[in-house]
Design a protein around this motif. Structure first.
Motif, PDB file in Angstrom:
ATOM      1  N   LYS A 110       0.833  -1.203   0.000  1.00 28.63           N
ATOM      2  CA  LYS A 110       0.000   0.000   0.000  1.00 28.63           C
ATOM      3  C   LYS A 110       0.869   1.255   0.000  1.00 28.63           C
ATOM      4  CE  LYS A 110      -4.061  -2.034   2.240  1.00 28.63           C
ATOM      5  NZ  LYS A 110      -4.932  -2.036   3.441  1.00 28.63           N
ATOM      6  N   LEU A 111       1.988   1.219   0.718  1.00 29.26           N
ATOM      7  CA  LEU A 111       2.913   2.362   0.708  1.00 29.26           C
ATOM      8  C   LEU A 111       3.551   2.526  -0.676  1.00 29.26           C
ATOM      9  CD1 LEU A 111       4.648   1.910   4.185  1.00 29.26           C
ATOM     10  CD2 LEU A 111       2.943   3.621   3.546  1.00 29.26           C
ATOM     11  N   GLN A 112       3.906   1.383  -1.278  1.00 30.29           N
ATOM     12  CA  GLN A 112       4.512   1.447  -2.612  1.00 30.29           C
ATOM     13  C   GLN A 112       3.524   2.015  -3.625  1.00 30.29           C
ATOM     14  OE1 GLN A 112       5.721  -2.598  -3.262  1.00 30.29           O
ATOM     15  NE2 GLN A 112       7.698  -2.350  -2.203  1.00 30.29           N
ATOM     16  N   ILE A 113       2.267   1.652  -3.489  1.00 32.20           N
ATOM     17  CA  ILE A 113       1.239   2.194  -4.394  1.00 32.20           C
ATOM     18  C   ILE A 113       1.104   3.692  -4.189  1.00 32.20           C
ATOM     19  CG2 ILE A 113      -1.257   2.253  -4.808  1.00 32.20           C
ATOM     20  CD1 ILE A 113      -1.310  -0.756  -4.381  1.00 32.20           C
ATOM     21  N   LYS A 114       1.169   4.093  -2.933  1.00 31.45           N
ATOM     22  CA  LYS A 114       1.053   5.534  -2.646  1.00 31.45           C
ATOM     23  C   LYS A 114       2.194   6.307  -3.298  1.00 31.45           C
ATOM     24  CE  LYS A 114       0.364   8.696   1.225  1.00 31.45           C
ATOM     25  NZ  LYS A 114       0.266   8.817   2.704  1.00 31.45           N
ATOM     26  N   VAL A 115       3.436   5.749  -3.184  1.00 34.86           N
ATOM     27  CA  VAL A 115       4.607   6.418  -3.788  1.00 34.86           C
ATOM     28  C   VAL A 115       4.502   6.388  -5.310  1.00 34.86           C
ATOM     29  CG1 VAL A 115       7.104   6.296  -4.102  1.00 34.86           C
ATOM     30  CG2 VAL A 115       6.097   5.935  -1.826  1.00 34.86           C
ATOM     31  N   ALA A 116       4.131   5.211  -5.844  1.00 38.91           N
ATOM     32  CA  ALA A 116       4.042   5.059  -7.298  1.00 38.91           C
ATOM     33  C   ALA A 116       2.943   5.954  -7.868  1.00 38.91           C
ATOM     34  CB  ALA A 116       3.779   3.602  -7.653  1.00 38.91           C
ATOM     35  N   LYS A 117       1.856   6.097  -7.163  1.00 33.67           N
ATOM     36  CA  LYS A 117       0.767   6.951  -7.628  1.00 33.67           C
ATOM     37  C   LYS A 117       1.208   8.411  -7.655  1.00 33.67           C
ATOM     38  CE  LYS A 117      -4.118   7.951  -6.775  1.00 33.67           C
ATOM     39  NZ  LYS A 117      -5.273   7.703  -5.885  1.00 33.67           N
ATOM     40  N   GLU A 119       4.320   9.464  -7.983  1.00 33.71           N
ATOM     41  CA  GLU A 119       5.280   9.613  -9.067  1.00 33.71           C
ATOM     42  C   GLU A 119       4.569   9.650 -10.418  1.00 33.71           C
ATOM     43  OE1 GLU A 119       7.990   6.403  -8.632  1.00 33.71           O
ATOM     44  OE2 GLU A 119       9.086   7.310  -6.937  1.00 33.71           O
ATOM     45  N   TYR A 120       3.533   8.811 -10.539  1.00 36.50           N
ATOM     46  CA  TYR A 120       2.793   8.790 -11.805  1.00 36.50           C
ATOM     47  C   TYR A 120       2.058  10.099 -12.035  1.00 36.50           C
ATOM     48  CZ  TYR A 120      -0.975   7.846 -15.081  1.00 36.50           C
ATOM     49  OH  TYR A 120      -1.851   7.933 -16.139  1.00 36.50           O
ATOM     50  N   GLU A 121       1.428  10.635 -10.992  1.00 37.22           N
ATOM     51  CA  GLU A 121       0.706  11.901 -11.142  1.00 37.22           C
ATOM     52  C   GLU A 121       1.673  13.021 -11.510  1.00 37.22           C
ATOM     53  OE1 GLU A 121      -1.263  12.327  -7.441  1.00 37.22           O
ATOM     54  OE2 GLU A 121      -2.966  11.034  -7.983  1.00 37.22           O
ATOM     55  N   ASN A 122       2.865  13.006 -10.913  1.00 35.66           N
ATOM     56  CA  ASN A 122       3.863  14.032 -11.236  1.00 35.66           C
ATOM     57  C   ASN A 122       4.362  13.880 -12.670  1.00 35.66           C
ATOM     58  OD1 ASN A 122       5.740  16.215 -10.415  1.00 35.66           O
ATOM     59  ND2 ASN A 122       7.296  14.630 -10.744  1.00 35.66           N
ATOM     60  N   LYS A 155       3.450   4.858 -14.828  1.00 35.67           N
ATOM     61  CA  LYS A 155       2.154   4.162 -14.851  1.00 35.67           C
ATOM     62  C   LYS A 155       2.352   2.654 -14.712  1.00 35.67           C
ATOM     63  CE  LYS A 155      -2.331   3.852 -15.582  1.00 35.67           C
ATOM     64  NZ  LYS A 155      -2.483   2.398 -15.519  1.00 35.67           N
ATOM     65  N   ALA A 156       3.381   2.132 -15.405  1.00 32.84           N
ATOM     66  CA  ALA A 156       3.658   0.696 -15.313  1.00 32.84           C
ATOM     67  C   ALA A 156       4.074   0.326 -13.889  1.00 32.84           C
ATOM     68  CB  ALA A 156       4.743   0.317 -16.310  1.00 32.84           C
ATOM     69  N   LYS A 157       4.856   1.191 -13.261  1.00 32.89           N
ATOM     70  CA  LYS A 157       5.288   0.944 -11.887  1.00 32.89           C
ATOM     71  C   LYS A 157       4.093   0.929 -10.938  1.00 32.89           C
ATOM     72  CE  LYS A 157       8.575   2.651  -8.456  1.00 32.89           C
ATOM     73  NZ  LYS A 157       9.577   3.707  -8.147  1.00 32.89           N
ATOM     74  N   LEU A 158       3.129   1.829 -11.177  1.00 33.34           N
ATOM     75  CA  LEU A 158       1.926   1.878 -10.345  1.00 33.34           C
ATOM     76  C   LEU A 158       1.087   0.613 -10.548  1.00 33.34           C
ATOM     77  CD1 LEU A 158      -0.082   3.308  -8.478  1.00 33.34           C
ATOM     78  CD2 LEU A 158      -0.995   4.501 -10.491  1.00 33.34           C
ATOM     79  N   ASP A 159       0.947   0.175 -11.809  1.00 34.84           N
ATOM     80  CA  ASP A 159       0.172  -1.038 -12.096  1.00 34.84           C
ATOM     81  C   ASP A 159       0.803  -2.266 -11.448  1.00 34.84           C
ATOM     82  OD1 ASP A 159      -1.605   0.466 -13.547  1.00 34.84           O
ATOM     83  OD2 ASP A 159      -0.727  -0.014 -15.513  1.00 34.84           O
TER      84      ASP A 159
END
Length: 345
Positions: A110-117, A119-122, A155-159
């Motif tokens: 869940k933390l990784q998703i938060k970071v990845a999200k 980064e993706y938004e940025n 985006k791939a990292k978030l997925d």
């Protein structure tokens, strides 16, 4: 008058007639109430068997011994069942550790998703800005493509992070289900361990017990009998001609051949509704009709269950199958019944 004179002259005939009258009078007096000697003592009897398989290590009772509810009867070898409990405890503990590890991985995911999200938004914002500036020629095409690539990678990292979290959640749920299954199997193993010792379920008497330590006990195979002495009944097989006056709850006087000087008291507990009279040939399955004496038919008997009340089992211990004489405290019509049997009523 001639008959009277003959009777007076012949004392033997007079005595015979007198004895006949007394005999009939005594018979009808004796059967003024529903009565039978075709009765015997019954009790709840159950076969005692081991509830688990194994050889017997301890025997705590002897044949014909009286026991109380909760007394130990015998014990089957415990060690395999103790090891089974220990094995299930270890398996459950290992799976609980696995569940806790997966739970931490879910938190991490869940933390990784938060970071990845984030980064993706940025990256998405920068890519959109670059596309806008590229149209005004403020940013080169190479720079815009670079930012688009960074966006796609984010985006791939978030997925991947979302997929990893889903996998861990499913593994965690599976682990929880495994823990529940192992817990149930552990409870069953503990039950099996408890069942290695057999206890008396009520007060009673051990009967027909001829086993020794070391005897192998198969699960469900009877080893001896247990007679429940908490409740006693007498089964009285009454003639069908007497059943019309008998009903549940009526008081009954009982005398056992075992204790002829003591009068027992009981009540009618229930009356049997059927007996087997139909006979079928084993050769051709046709009904067989037995020849009977048609001028004097014996009445069918039906079982009547009588529950003993206020019985002192210590002073008057009973034996299953002991003979009894039963008198139901209600009226009977013995004379009419006799006439009916002779076809005169």
């Amino acid at each position: 008058m001639k008959i009277l004179k003959l009777v007076k002259k012949n004392k033997v005939i007079s005595l015979f007639i007198l004895m006949l009258i007394i005999g009939f009078a005594y018979y009808f007096w004796l059967h003024r109430k529903p009565r039978t000697d075709n009765a015997f003592v019954v009790a709840n009897i159950r076969p005692v068997s081991s509830l688990v398989s194994g050889h017997i290590t301890d025997i705590y009772v002897t044949n014909n011994q009286k026991v109380k509810k909760g007394d130990k009867l015998f014990t089957v070898y415990k060690k395999p069942y103790e090891l089974a409990v220990r094995s299930m405890e270890n398996q459950l503990l290992a799976e609980q550790y696995n569940s806790n590890a997966l739970k931490e991985q879910i938190k991490q995911g869940k933390l990784q998703i938060k970071v990845a999200k984030s980064e993706y938004e940025n990256a998405l914002y920068l890519a959109n800005q670059a596309d806008t500036l590229y149209k005004t020629r403020s940013v080169s095409q190479k720079e815009a493509e670079k930012l688009d690539k960074v966006r796609d990678e984010a985006k791939a990292k978030l997925d991947i992070a979302v997929s990893g979290l889903t996998i861990n959640e499913q593994l965690y749920n599976r682990s929880i289900a495994t823990c529940n299954d192992l817990a149930a199997r552990l409870d069953d193993a503990k039950v099996q361990l408890e069942l290695t010792t057999i206890y008396a379920q009520s007060g009673g008497i051990i009967s027909n017990m001829f086993i020794t330590e070391g005897t192998y006990a198969n699960k469900g195979v009877a080893l001896f009998s247990f007679i429940n002495t908490d409740k006693w009944w007498v089964q009285a097989n009454l003639k069908e001609t007497e059943l019309g006056n008998v009903s549940e709850g009526q008081k009954v006087s009982i005398r056992l051949w075992l204790y002829p000087t003591h009068k027992f008291t009981g009540i009618v507990d229930n009356i049997g509704w059927s007996v087997n009279r139909q006979i079928t040939s084993a050769h051709n399955a046709l009904p067989q009709v037995e020849k009977e004496n048609e001028w004097f038919l014996l009445p069918q008997r039906f079982p009547v269950q009588i529950r003993l009340i206020d019985h002192d089992n210590e002073k008057y211990p009973l034996h299953v199958g002991a003979s009894a004489t039963v008198v139901v405290e209600t009226e009977a019509s013995e004379f009419i019944e006799l006439l009916w049997q002779f076809g005169l009523w």
